[in-house]
Design a protein around this motif. Structure first.
Motif, mmCIF file in Angstrom:
data_model
loop_
_atom_site.group_PDB
_atom_site.id
_atom_site.type_symbol
_atom_site.label_atom_id
_atom_site.label_comp_id
_atom_site.label_asym_id
_atom_site.label_seq_id
_atom_site.Cartn_x
_atom_site.Cartn_y
_atom_site.Cartn_z
ATOM 1 N N ALA A 146 0.428 3.679 27.964
ATOM 2 C CA ALA A 146 1.676 4.389 27.649
ATOM 3 C C ALA A 146 1.583 5.851 28.071
ATOM 4 N N ARG A 147 0.429 6.486 27.816
ATOM 5 C CA ARG A 147 0.249 7.888 28.232
ATOM 6 C C ARG A 147 0.312 8.004 29.755
ATOM 7 N N ALA A 148 -0.306 7.035 30.440
ATOM 8 C CA ALA A 148 -0.309 7.054 31.907
ATOM 9 C C ALA A 148 1.101 6.854 32.459
ATOM 10 N N VAL A 149 1.875 5.975 31.836
ATOM 11 C CA VAL A 149 3.267 5.767 32.260
ATOM 12 C C VAL A 149 4.060 7.065 32.088
ATOM 13 N N CYS A 150 3.866 7.748 30.959
ATOM 14 C CA CYS A 150 4.545 9.036 30.742
ATOM 15 C C CYS A 150 4.163 10.041 31.822
ATOM 16 N N ASP A 151 2.889 10.057 32.209
ATOM 17 C CA ASP A 151 2.429 10.981 33.254
ATOM 18 C C ASP A 151 3.063 10.655 34.606
ATOM 19 N N VAL A 152 3.157 9.355 34.919
ATOM 20 C CA VAL A 152 3.774 8.930 36.183
ATOM 21 C C VAL A 152 5.247 9.327 36.203
ATOM 22 N N VAL A 153 5.944 9.075 35.097
ATOM 23 C CA VAL A 153 7.371 9.435 35.008
ATOM 24 C C VAL A 153 7.533 10.944 35.162
ATOM 25 N N ALA A 154 6.687 11.728 34.497
ATOM 26 C CA ALA A 154 6.780 13.193 34.587
ATOM 27 C C ALA A 154 6.580 13.658 36.022
ATOM 28 N N ALA A 155 5.580 13.100 36.702
ATOM 29 C CA ALA A 155 5.316 13.485 38.091
ATOM 30 C C ALA A 155 6.481 13.103 38.997
ATOM 31 N N ALA A 156 7.065 11.935 38.742
ATOM 32 C CA ALA A 156 8.183 11.464 39.575
ATOM 33 C C ALA A 156 9.437 12.301 39.338
ATOM 34 N N LEU A 157 9.747 12.576 38.072
ATOM 35 C CA LEU A 157 10.950 13.360 37.771
ATOM 36 C C LEU A 157 10.868 14.773 38.342
ATOM 37 N N ALA A 158 9.659 15.304 38.461
ATOM 38 C CA ALA A 158 9.490 16.649 39.023
ATOM 39 C C ALA A 158 9.930 16.713 40.487
ATOM 40 N N LEU A 159 9.997 15.561 41.150
ATOM 41 C CA LEU A 159 10.407 15.512 42.553
ATOM 42 C C LEU A 159 11.934 15.427 42.720
ATOM 43 N N VAL A 160 12.658 15.321 41.591
ATOM 44 C CA VAL A 160 14.124 15.177 41.654
ATOM 45 C C VAL A 160 14.746 16.333 40.868
ATOM 46 N N PRO A 161 15.135 17.419 41.549
ATOM 47 C CA PRO A 161 15.644 18.595 40.828
ATOM 48 C C PRO A 161 17.003 18.382 40.167
ATOM 49 N N GLU A 162 17.879 17.587 40.782
ATOM 50 C CA GLU A 162 19.226 17.369 40.246
ATOM 51 C C GLU A 162 19.288 16.017 39.553
ATOM 52 N N GLN A 163 19.762 16.015 38.302
ATOM 53 C CA GLN A 163 19.868 14.773 37.537
ATOM 54 C C GLN A 163 21.310 14.560 37.082
ATOM 55 N N PRO A 164 21.747 13.305 36.993
ATOM 56 C CA PRO A 164 23.102 13.043 36.495
ATOM 57 C C PRO A 164 23.200 13.380 35.010
ATOM 58 N N PRO A 165 24.390 13.734 34.516
ATOM 59 C CA PRO A 165 24.540 14.122 33.110
ATOM 60 C C PRO A 165 24.494 12.944 32.133
ATOM 61 N N ALA A 166 24.638 11.723 32.640
ATOM 62 C CA ALA A 166 24.625 10.551 31.762
ATOM 63 C C ALA A 166 23.935 9.402 32.482
ATOM 64 N N GLY A 167 23.614 8.365 31.711
ATOM 65 C CA GLY A 167 22.927 7.215 32.286
ATOM 66 C C GLY A 167 21.450 7.490 32.492
ATOM 67 N N ARG A 168 20.807 6.590 33.229
ATOM 68 C CA ARG A 168 19.375 6.745 33.504
ATOM 69 C C ARG A 168 19.124 7.959 34.389
ATOM 70 N N PHE A 169 17.970 8.563 34.203
ATOM 71 C CA PHE A 169 17.555 9.645 35.077
ATOM 72 C C PHE A 169 17.201 9.047 36.443
ATOM 73 N N ARG A 170 17.416 9.826 37.500
ATOM 74 C CA ARG A 170 17.105 9.347 38.843
ATOM 75 C C ARG A 170 15.636 9.584 39.147
ATOM 76 N N LEU A 171 14.985 8.550 39.650
ATOM 77 C CA LEU A 171 13.617 8.678 40.127
ATOM 78 C C LEU A 171 13.666 8.852 41.638
ATOM 79 N N PRO A 172 12.635 9.452 42.230
ATOM 80 C CA PRO A 172 12.668 9.691 43.683
ATOM 81 C C PRO A 172 12.513 8.392 44.462
ATOM 82 N N PRO A 173 12.917 8.396 45.732
ATOM 83 C CA PRO A 173 12.704 7.205 46.562
ATOM 84 C C PRO A 173 11.216 7.013 46.828
ATOM 85 N N VAL A 174 10.853 5.790 47.089
ATOM 86 C CA VAL A 174 9.455 5.498 47.420
ATOM 87 C C VAL A 174 9.212 5.950 48.858
ATOM 88 N N ASN A 175 8.441 7.009 48.994
ATOM 89 C CA ASN A 175 8.116 7.531 50.327
ATOM 90 C C ASN A 175 6.720 8.147 50.270
#
Length: 200
Positions: A146-175
């Motif tokens: 669970a801690r590792a999943v949180c770390d992965v999500v944190a690292a991924a979200l840091a790559l997406v500066p703009e987020q929608p105001p509602a719904g799921r947060f956007r994760l970056p494309p796989v590249n």
């Protein structure tokens, strides 16, 4: 055995969040309370918040919690969605279950309610109380994941500066950028958040 449906069950059903938000916005709190008199005011307010998020209506009032849109609560929402558990995120990230629940509601998202996860945790707790050493290791492995999943999500979200105001947060494309950032994280956690990377 399931109880048969009664007229009361239909008359006093939980109202749809979108309808509650619309009534509150157009008719006011008194009209909403009169229409759904069997609901607590707090329940109506919660449903309205969910409805506003789902329909894209502006939040009521001027107090906007920035942390509900970014930071630890963003990580908590996405990690809880991946793990299908609010409690796992509470333990791993330190964001209380109620805060994550409110963040889900504010974004108009269904709250994870995985009974299987709670059942496993309960069984592990009982085994640990009986002195089962393997249960301690199993629980720690679940918490580490669970801690590792949180770390992965944190690292991924840091790559997406703009987020929608509602719904799921956007994760970056796989590249390649994402692969480079996630290279230091445990493969099982990366695969949980980005299943496409597990096939590579």
């Amino acid at each position: 055995m399931r109880r048969p449906q009664t007229v009361d069950a239909h008359l006093y059903a939980r109202p749809k969040p979108e309808v509650v938000a619309m009534i509150l916005a157009t008719k006011g709190a008194e009209a909403a309370q009169e229409r759904w008199h069997w609901c607590e005011p707090r329940t109506i307010a919660t449903l309205a918040r969910i409805g506003r998020a789902r329909t894209g209506m502006a939040p009521k009032g001027t107090r906007v919690r920035v942390s509900a849109l970014t930071g630890r609560e963003a990580i908590a929402v996405e990690a809880a969605a991946v793990l299908d558990s609010l409690t796992a995120v509470d333990t791993a990230l330190g964001v209380p279950v109620n805060s994550t629940r409110v963040a889900f509601q504010a974004r108009g998202l269904p709250i994870p309610q995985n009974g299987a996860t709670r059942s496993v945790e309960g069984q592990l707790g009982r085994r640990i109380r009986r002195g089962d050493e393997t249960a301690v290791a199993e629980r720690e492995a679940r918490r580490a994941h669970a801690r590792a999943v949180c770390d992965v999500v944190a690292a991924a979200l840091a790559l997406v500066p703009e987020q929608p105001p509602a719904g799921r947060f956007r994760l970056p494309p796989v590249n390649d950028d994402l692969r480079a950032v996630l290279a230091v994280h445990p493969p099982a956690a990366v695969a949980a958040v980005f299943p496409a990377l597990s096939a590579e």
